[in-house]
Design an enzyme around this catalytic site. Structure first.
Site, PDB file in Angstrom:
ATOM      1  N   LEU A 102       0.898  -1.155   0.000  1.00  0.00           N
ATOM      2  CA  LEU A 102       0.000   0.000   0.000  1.00  0.00           C
ATOM      3  C   LEU A 102       0.934   1.201   0.000  1.00  0.00           C
ATOM      4  CD1 LEU A 102      -2.750  -0.904   2.661  1.00  0.00           C
ATOM      5  CD2 LEU A 102      -2.955  -0.959   0.174  1.00  0.00           C
ATOM      6  N   ASP A 103       0.541   2.260  -0.688  1.00  0.00           N
ATOM      7  CA  ASP A 103       1.387   3.457  -0.709  1.00  0.00           C
ATOM      8  C   ASP A 103       1.525   4.022   0.703  1.00  0.00           C
ATOM      9  OD1 ASP A 103       1.467   3.185  -3.448  1.00  0.00           O
ATOM     10  OD2 ASP A 103      -0.188   4.580  -3.777  1.00  0.00           O
ATOM     11  N   LYS A 104       2.526   4.855   0.876  1.00  0.00           N
ATOM     12  CA  LYS A 104       2.782   5.449   2.194  1.00  0.00           C
ATOM     13  C   LYS A 104       1.552   6.189   2.727  1.00  0.00           C
ATOM     14  CE  LYS A 104       6.180   8.453   4.415  1.00  0.00           C
ATOM     15  NZ  LYS A 104       7.339   9.325   4.216  1.00  0.00           N
ATOM     16  N   LYS A 186      -4.462   5.311  -8.187  1.00  0.00           N
ATOM     17  CA  LYS A 186      -4.107   6.716  -8.454  1.00  0.00           C
ATOM     18  C   LYS A 186      -3.925   6.933  -9.958  1.00  0.00           C
ATOM     19  CE  LYS A 186      -2.044   7.327  -3.947  1.00  0.00           C
ATOM     20  NZ  LYS A 186      -0.834   7.210  -3.157  1.00  0.00           N
TER      21      LYS A 186
END
Ligand code: URA
Length: 232
Positions: A102-104, A186
């Protein structure tokens, strides 16, 4: 059943030799009795204590984390906090890694395990384990987006598999994917000039992020919960 030296070494990070020496010096207790033989075979359900701490007798560990923002999905990072920092000490063992990224700045359901085959099964696009996200964007959600997601959006690394977009508000939606490419959601919204402002993973397969797991909390999964992740 598994040899005691193998259990101690795989669960603590000690070498096999160090585990053998800990056992022969009487530091390991199984169901309350000191066991000094490395060849002793323990069952998953046995209570194994080493250095005053309970060692998990199970071959593998499966944890669920409600990931907060600000943590990177890696086992090590020279500069940033990793999700492994959120694993409580009594659940920590060598070989744990986050199963998927998962992205930051993404929050929500993250699985941490030491079972590489399991991770492969839940992440491989061929296995079709769905991942559902709650998404907020900076533009109104349109029907055009839903249609394009269903057909398969073209990204720089190829066409995406069909994805489901359910509008939940003017700027909010649920998006369900069956693959997990880098920054996928995104980039998918980016095709429409929209920026994702909030992203949270809600479920994997039939397993939902537990309601009672606060952000930053991590706990062990039951066998039933682990199986739900793989069921479609
Ligand atoms: N898609 C993204 O863009 N980021 C995530 O963290 C997960 C899915």
């Amino acid at each position: 059943m598994e040899r005691l030296d193998k259990i101690i070494s795989s669960r603590t990070g000690l070498s096999r030799k160090e585990a053998k020496s800990a056992i022969s010096s009487g530091k390991v207790f199984v169901n309350g009795a000191a066991i000094r033989s490395s060849e002793y075979k323990a069952a998953e359900t046995d209570e194994i204590i080493f250095d005053g701490k309970r060692i998990n007798g199970k071959a593998h560990t499966y944890l669920v984390l409600n990931k907060p923002k600000g943590y990177v999905s890696a086992t090590e990072d020279p500069a940033q906090k990793t999700v492994l920092k959120l694993v409580p000490p009594d659940l920590m063992r060598s070989g744990l890694f986050p199963a998927g990224r998962l992205d930051k700045d993404t929050t929500g359901l993250m699985i941490i395990t030491d079972d590489g085959d399991f991770a492969h099964r839940i992440l491989s696009p061929k296995k079709h384990v769905s991942k559902k996200y709650a998404v907020t964007i900076d533009l109104p959600v349109t029907n055009e987006m839903a249609v394009a997601f269903e057909k398969g959006v073209m990204l720089s690394d190829g066409v995406c598999k069909t994805a489901k977009l359910e509008k939940t508000g003017e700027y909010t939606s649920f998006v369900t994917l069956s693959e997990g490419r880098y920054h996928q959601i995104k980039r998918m919204f980016g095709c429409f000039g929209a920026k994702v402002t909030e992203l949270k993973r809600l479920s994997m397969g039939k397993f939902l992020l537990p309601d009672d797991l606060a952000e930053g909390e991590c706990r062990e999964l039951s066998e039933e919960e682990t199986a739900l992740i793989e069921s479609r």
